[in-house]
Write a protein that holds these residues in place. Structure first.
Motif, mmCIF file in Angstrom:
data_model
loop_
_atom_site.group_PDB
_atom_site.id
_atom_site.type_symbol
_atom_site.label_atom_id
_atom_site.label_comp_id
_atom_site.label_asym_id
_atom_site.label_seq_id
_atom_site.Cartn_x
_atom_site.Cartn_y
_atom_site.Cartn_z
ATOM 1 N N GLN A 21 -21.872 -6.921 2.802
ATOM 2 C CA GLN A 21 -20.703 -7.429 3.510
ATOM 3 C C GLN A 21 -19.602 -7.811 2.518
ATOM 4 O O GLN A 21 -18.428 -7.478 2.721
ATOM 5 C CB GLN A 21 -21.078 -8.637 4.369
ATOM 6 N N LEU A 22 -19.960 -8.485 1.452
ATOM 7 C CA LEU A 22 -18.961 -8.918 0.478
ATOM 8 C C LEU A 22 -18.382 -7.741 -0.296
ATOM 9 O O LEU A 22 -17.193 -7.742 -0.632
ATOM 10 C CB LEU A 22 -19.555 -9.962 -0.464
ATOM 11 N N GLU A 23 -19.174 -6.717 -0.540
ATOM 12 C CA GLU A 23 -18.647 -5.493 -1.155
ATOM 13 C C GLU A 23 -17.606 -4.851 -0.238
ATOM 14 O O GLU A 23 -16.558 -4.384 -0.712
ATOM 15 C CB GLU A 23 -19.781 -4.511 -1.453
ATOM 16 N N ARG A 24 -17.870 -4.837 1.074
ATOM 17 C CA ARG A 24 -16.897 -4.300 2.036
ATOM 18 C C ARG A 24 -15.609 -5.123 2.023
ATOM 19 O O ARG A 24 -14.514 -4.574 2.075
ATOM 20 C CB ARG A 24 -17.490 -4.274 3.446
ATOM 21 N N VAL A 25 -15.746 -6.444 1.974
ATOM 22 C CA VAL A 25 -14.578 -7.331 1.921
ATOM 23 C C VAL A 25 -13.707 -6.965 0.724
ATOM 24 O O VAL A 25 -12.486 -6.796 0.850
ATOM 25 C CB VAL A 25 -15.030 -8.816 1.830
ATOM 26 N N ILE A 26 -14.324 -6.833 -0.435
ATOM 27 C CA ILE A 26 -13.578 -6.525 -1.655
ATOM 28 C C ILE A 26 -12.947 -5.144 -1.563
ATOM 29 O O ILE A 26 -11.773 -4.963 -1.917
ATOM 30 C CB ILE A 26 -14.487 -6.655 -2.892
ATOM 31 N N ASN A 27 -13.696 -4.163 -1.067
ATOM 32 C CA ASN A 27 -13.152 -2.808 -0.937
ATOM 33 C C ASN A 27 -11.914 -2.780 -0.043
ATOM 34 O O ASN A 27 -10.918 -2.131 -0.387
ATOM 35 C CB ASN A 27 -14.212 -1.852 -0.377
ATOM 36 N N ILE A 28 -11.967 -3.462 1.084
ATOM 37 C CA ILE A 28 -10.831 -3.482 2.003
ATOM 38 C C ILE A 28 -9.634 -4.169 1.358
ATOM 39 O O ILE A 28 -8.499 -3.693 1.451
ATOM 40 C CB ILE A 28 -11.197 -4.156 3.346
ATOM 41 N N ALA A 29 -9.860 -5.300 0.697
ATOM 42 C CA ALA A 29 -8.759 -6.014 0.038
ATOM 43 C C ALA A 29 -8.104 -5.130 -1.017
ATOM 44 O O ALA A 29 -6.867 -5.044 -1.084
ATOM 45 C CB ALA A 29 -9.257 -7.315 -0.588
ATOM 46 N N LEU A 30 -8.906 -4.461 -1.822
ATOM 47 C CA LEU A 30 -8.353 -3.575 -2.859
ATOM 48 C C LEU A 30 -7.579 -2.419 -2.228
ATOM 49 O O LEU A 30 -6.503 -2.045 -2.695
ATOM 50 C CB LEU A 30 -9.470 -3.046 -3.759
ATOM 51 N N GLU A 31 -8.135 -1.862 -1.169
ATOM 52 C CA GLU A 31 -7.475 -0.761 -0.469
ATOM 53 C C GLU A 31 -6.131 -1.217 0.102
ATOM 54 O O GLU A 31 -5.119 -0.532 -0.068
ATOM 55 C CB GLU A 31 -8.392 -0.268 0.651
ATOM 56 N N ARG A 141 -2.271 -16.090 2.869
ATOM 57 C CA ARG A 141 -3.021 -16.231 4.118
ATOM 58 C C ARG A 141 -2.874 -14.981 4.983
ATOM 59 O O ARG A 141 -3.843 -14.522 5.590
ATOM 60 C CB ARG A 141 -2.524 -17.474 4.865
ATOM 61 N N GLU A 142 -1.672 -14.407 5.044
ATOM 62 C CA GLU A 142 -1.472 -13.181 5.831
ATOM 63 C C GLU A 142 -2.310 -12.037 5.280
ATOM 64 O O GLU A 142 -2.902 -11.270 6.043
ATOM 65 C CB GLU A 142 0.010 -12.807 5.845
ATOM 66 N N LYS A 143 -2.393 -11.925 3.967
ATOM 67 C CA LYS A 143 -3.200 -10.882 3.345
ATOM 68 C C LYS A 143 -4.688 -11.093 3.624
ATOM 69 O O LYS A 143 -5.415 -10.157 3.935
ATOM 70 C CB LYS A 143 -2.918 -10.818 1.845
ATOM 71 N N GLU A 144 -5.127 -12.351 3.517
ATOM 72 C CA GLU A 144 -6.526 -12.668 3.799
ATOM 73 C C GLU A 144 -6.875 -12.324 5.245
ATOM 74 O O GLU A 144 -7.915 -11.703 5.508
ATOM 75 C CB GLU A 144 -6.783 -14.159 3.550
ATOM 76 N N GLU A 145 -6.009 -12.712 6.166
ATOM 77 C CA GLU A 145 -6.256 -12.442 7.579
ATOM 78 C C GLU A 145 -6.259 -10.942 7.872
ATOM 79 O O GLU A 145 -7.027 -10.475 8.720
ATOM 80 C CB GLU A 145 -5.243 -13.180 8.462
ATOM 81 N N ALA A 146 -5.426 -10.177 7.173
ATOM 82 C CA ALA A 146 -5.399 -8.727 7.366
ATOM 83 C C ALA A 146 -6.745 -8.109 6.987
ATOM 84 O O ALA A 146 -7.247 -7.216 7.681
ATOM 85 C CB ALA A 146 -4.268 -8.102 6.553
ATOM 86 N N VAL A 147 -7.343 -8.592 5.914
ATOM 87 C CA VAL A 147 -8.658 -8.098 5.501
ATOM 88 C C VAL A 147 -9.703 -8.477 6.544
ATOM 89 O O VAL A 147 -10.509 -7.636 6.967
ATOM 90 C CB VAL A 147 -9.056 -8.643 4.109
#
Length: 155
Positions: A21-31, A141-147
């Motif tokens: 799950q955390l790998e997915r979180v990081i991948n989406i944020a980087l993307e 916060r907007e970026k975090e919520e987008a992920v």
């Protein structure tokens, strides 16, 4: 991208489900940030005592906190490494599992959601974002919520 996990606490079992799950979180944020170079991130799960010690040592704040981030590369430098063949060491994220459990209960959502949120918060710090002013806090916060929305992890 590589994510290395280091579990240095005994309060909660962090199994492969959480790690994926955390790998997915990081991948989406980087993307979403348009980071195209391969990166390496380290995530350590610690006790309140250990994170308080780190917070005191590195931020001069003698209290436990939920997450600390230690970037190893400036964002501008990262963006200029478009030809990188090897993974770039992006940095370290340290998460207090005690605080994550406490905050999940306080906010009325799952531990998985809280752990994901703390990870996305940490990754945005590694990418050069901060929340020292209201404008910075709103943008982060907007970026975090987008992920979180992209992963369908809602409150």
């Amino acid at each position: 991208m590589s994510v290395f996990f280091d579990n240095r606490q005994q309060e909660k079992d962090i199994d492969s489900h959480f790690e994926k799950q955390l790998e997915r979180v990081i991948n989406i944020a980087l993307e979403l940030e348009g980071v195209i170079v391969p990166v390496e991130v380290s995530i350590s799960f610690v006790s309140n005592e250990e994170i308080q010690e780190l917070n005191r040592e590195y931020r001069n704040k003698n209290t436990p906190t939920d997450v600390l981030s230690f970037p190893l590369v400036e964002r501008e430098d990262l963006d200029n490494m478009v030809q990188a063949q090897e993974e770039i060491l992006l940095g370290d994220i340290i998460i207090s599992i005690s605080k994550a459990l406490e905050q999940a209960e306080e906010y009325g959502h799952s531990f998985s959601r809280e752990l994901s949120y703390l990870t996305v918060h940490g990754i945005y710090h590694l990418l050069g974002y901060d929340h020292m002013t209201q404008e910075e806090k709103k943008a982060m916060r907007e970026k975090e919520e987008a992920v979180m929305e992209a992963l369908q992890i809602n409150r």
